[in-house]
Design an enzyme around this catalytic site. Sequence first.
Site, PDB file in Angstrom:
ATOM      1  N   ASP A 223      13.871  70.264  51.063  1.00 41.07           N
ATOM      2  CA  ASP A 223      13.783  71.243  49.984  1.00 41.07           C
ATOM      3  C   ASP A 223      12.299  71.487  49.677  1.00 41.07           C
ATOM      4  O   ASP A 223      11.509  71.660  50.601  1.00 41.07           O
ATOM      5  CB  ASP A 223      14.572  70.758  48.750  1.00 41.07           C
ATOM      6  N   TYR A 373       9.281  77.419  41.075  1.00 40.88           N
ATOM      7  CA  TYR A 373       9.685  78.613  41.834  1.00 40.88           C
ATOM      8  C   TYR A 373       8.797  79.792  41.476  1.00 40.88           C
ATOM      9  O   TYR A 373       8.353  80.545  42.349  1.00 40.88           O
ATOM     10  CB  TYR A 373      11.154  78.949  41.563  1.00 40.88           C
ATOM     11  N   HIS A 429      22.362  69.743  52.451  1.00 46.03           N
ATOM     12  CA  HIS A 429      21.017  69.942  51.932  1.00 46.03           C
ATOM     13  C   HIS A 429      20.403  68.677  51.336  1.00 46.03           C
ATOM     14  O   HIS A 429      19.208  68.432  51.492  1.00 46.03           O
ATOM     15  CB  HIS A 429      21.054  71.044  50.863  1.00 46.03           C
TER      16      HIS A 429
END
Length: 455
Positions: A223, A373, A429
């Site tokens: 990630d 982000y 993930h």
Amino acid sequence: MFTEVLVGLVIGGLIFFLVQRRRNHVLKIEDGWWGAGAPPDGEEDVTIRPFKVKTSDEELEDLYSRIDQTRPVDSLEDSQFHYGFNSQYLQKVVSYWRNDFDWRRQVDKLNQYPHFKTKIEGIDIHYLHVKPKKVPEGTTAIPLIMVHGWPGSFYEFYGLIPLLTEPSDPDDLVFEVVCPSIPGYGFSEAPHKKGFDSVCAAHIFHKLMKRLGFQQFYAHGGDWGWLVTTNMAQLDPKSVKGLHVNFAPPSKPGLSVVLSIMLGRRFPKLFGFTDMDIQRLYPCMDKLVVETIKESGYMHIQATKPDTVGRGLNDSPVGLAAYILEKFSTWTDHDFRNLVDGGLTRKFSLDDLLTNIMIYWVSGCIIPSMRFYKENFGKGLDQPHSKIPVYVPTGFACFPNELMHTPKLWVKQKYHKLVTFTPMLRGGHFAAMEEPQLMAEDIQKFTKTVEKKKK
């Protein structure tokens, strides 16, 4: 004579161009200051302080009060996890959290490994530093930094750490592990200034490793951890002996990637595509476009206005749990969307899932974690690091249920010294947390390969 001089000039110019081009492949960054206000005069405090996770009756009473005040909402009939976290199942999770989950016991579990804090560029950096109990005679432990992502934490590595620091196979390498919390996550202080992106985190983690005495080390990430450790390899390739990742979406798709998408289904061998590649990539409109849109709504919010939704999540533990745990369902296996319980406990225990939630809750880090982000995407998709290849020896663990599938051809476009590429048997993930044994085996395989090549 003239021809010889001309040829010499051309060759010399080509060598100069290649040398300059190679030099430009090292990522550059200057020291920053992320603390509140202006940086103080004098040297930076390099003290390393032991840290322990703590809790209190007041903290738990506040949590329970907020849980008790939640307002349940009925899910649509036959909606499973297609609209997000199923409300009926959420009530069961919340009931377990309120009545059965033992946070004090989990705090003790968190403290089984040594925690520390140290101030770097104005903010406190939290990390685990786990040294092996025994190192075979004539060998030294191999330093390894492991970096988490969102919505995970350092806790993702708790099942993996003992497999690396205390391997059962006498032929395995023994690691000394450092697991930092990305600034703004967990118990690392959040940046007080705008602009803190993955390159800034990489720069700080380089400083952390040097402060701990490691001039060279290996790095692993998934990630955001994939990008942070990749940036570490780009910033100082001489320090990173090897890079191991389990997530590597193409940051800047080149011609080979575009051609492989267009022609790979018809001519798979031309691009080295396997049956798994074909299954995960085609039909590409469904697999690469529609599926991405289905699972990326959160990213658009966090890359634009993270503080707005974050404020609600920071106030409501139930909202926070729903927001994060939905990712642990769908990102583990997208078919789990078809299940009323989201398949959550097929791969994880509720205790482990809620421990990760509690790290976000007690530290109040959901908003700064989401801002990461904004800081990364807000600068555009054409940042210097996206254009610079990685020349550090790299290993890639390709898990079959990863959010974005990355064929070997695509990985090699970015990572020019791809030493190992392993199609994994299972996993999604959150691979380090879901399949710690498989991850440990691949890290061992990759590191052994690199170490043998260096001899």
